[in-house]
Design a protein around this motif. Structure first.
Motif, mmCIF file in Angstrom:
data_model
loop_
_atom_site.group_PDB
_atom_site.id
_atom_site.type_symbol
_atom_site.label_atom_id
_atom_site.label_comp_id
_atom_site.label_asym_id
_atom_site.label_seq_id
_atom_site.Cartn_x
_atom_site.Cartn_y
_atom_site.Cartn_z
ATOM 1 N N ASN A 3 0.846 -1.189 0.000
ATOM 2 C CA ASN A 3 0.000 0.000 0.000
ATOM 3 C C ASN A 3 0.881 1.237 0.000
ATOM 4 O O ASN A 3 1.891 1.286 0.703
ATOM 5 N N LEU A 4 0.488 2.209 -0.774
ATOM 6 C CA LEU A 4 1.189 3.492 -0.834
ATOM 7 C C LEU A 4 0.164 4.578 -0.579
ATOM 8 O O LEU A 4 -0.741 4.802 -1.381
ATOM 9 N N TYR A 5 0.295 5.230 0.576
ATOM 10 C CA TYR A 5 -0.588 6.337 0.914
ATOM 11 C C TYR A 5 0.160 7.628 0.631
ATOM 12 O O TYR A 5 1.269 7.833 1.137
ATOM 13 N N VAL A 6 -0.436 8.485 -0.181
ATOM 14 C CA VAL A 6 0.248 9.671 -0.683
ATOM 15 C C VAL A 6 -0.602 10.921 -0.514
ATOM 16 O O VAL A 6 -1.781 10.850 -0.193
ATOM 17 N N ALA A 7 0.057 12.040 -0.795
ATOM 18 C CA ALA A 7 -0.613 13.325 -0.995
ATOM 19 C C ALA A 7 -0.115 13.833 -2.341
ATOM 20 O O ALA A 7 1.075 13.737 -2.638
ATOM 21 N N GLN A 8 -1.008 14.335 -3.155
ATOM 22 C CA GLN A 8 -0.627 14.789 -4.499
ATOM 23 C C GLN A 8 0.458 15.853 -4.459
ATOM 24 O O GLN A 8 1.314 15.900 -5.328
ATOM 25 N N SER A 9 0.447 16.692 -3.449
ATOM 26 C CA SER A 9 1.397 17.797 -3.392
ATOM 27 C C SER A 9 2.755 17.379 -2.823
ATOM 28 O O SER A 9 3.673 18.192 -2.783
ATOM 29 N N SER A 10 2.900 16.138 -2.423
ATOM 30 C CA SER A 10 4.113 15.686 -1.752
ATOM 31 C C SER A 10 5.162 15.183 -2.735
ATOM 32 O O SER A 10 4.944 14.194 -3.445
ATOM 33 N N ALA A 11 6.314 15.848 -2.758
ATOM 34 C CA ALA A 11 7.414 15.405 -3.621
ATOM 35 C C ALA A 11 7.899 14.023 -3.204
ATOM 36 O O ALA A 11 8.234 13.192 -4.055
ATOM 37 N N SER A 12 7.920 13.756 -1.914
ATOM 38 C CA SER A 12 8.334 12.439 -1.433
ATOM 39 C C SER A 12 7.383 11.352 -1.912
ATOM 40 O O SER A 12 7.812 10.237 -2.219
ATOM 41 N N SER A 13 6.111 11.670 -1.985
ATOM 42 C CA SER A 13 5.130 10.700 -2.490
ATOM 43 C C SER A 13 5.404 10.391 -3.958
ATOM 44 O O SER A 13 5.357 9.232 -4.380
#
Length: 131
Positions: A3-13
């Protein structure tokens, strides 16, 4: 399944997504801003941490500062409720399966999600270069 939980604005994501794709690792992605976690999902992530809330709470986030939180004085239930209400409290990306968790993008830590056979082959390659 990974699972990969992200935020669209996150460069790390974005880096984590690109790394997983470049290493041909299947994963299920979820934007936790547009599709927030429920209490059971937050508890599942907390169970995988080594240091509890310290591992997943972004103390540099604006919402953390605005709420003036003291993590040491929160019960688990209070923490879970806050994370459900304010998804921006969570560091991103969060990468996990049933047994392992990585928070943020760190190439050394994310390598733990490579299949064992790939890690063993890379180790043999390194050993042959050394000798």
């Amino acid at each position: 399944m990974l699972n990969l939980y992200v935020a669209q604005s996150s460069a790390s994501s974005r880096k984590a997504r690109a790394w997983l794709k470049s290493h041909h690792i299947d994963f299920k992605e979820r934007n936790i801003n547009s599709n927030p976690l429920n209490a059971d999902e937050v508890k599942q992530i907390l169970r995988l941490t080594e240091n509890g809330s310290e591992d997943i709470i972004s103390t540099r986030s604006n919402i953390y500062k605005k709420l003036n939180l003291d993590l040491d004085n929160l019960t688990v239930s209070q923490l879970v409720d806050l994370v459900v209400k304010y998804p921006d409290l969570i560091k991103r990306p969060i990468i996990f399966d049933d047994h392992r968790l990585a928070v943020g993008f760190n190439e050394e830590e994310i390598r733990r999600f490579l299949p064992r056979s790939v890690r063993e082959a890379e180790l043999r390659e390194l050993e042959s270069q050394i000798s």
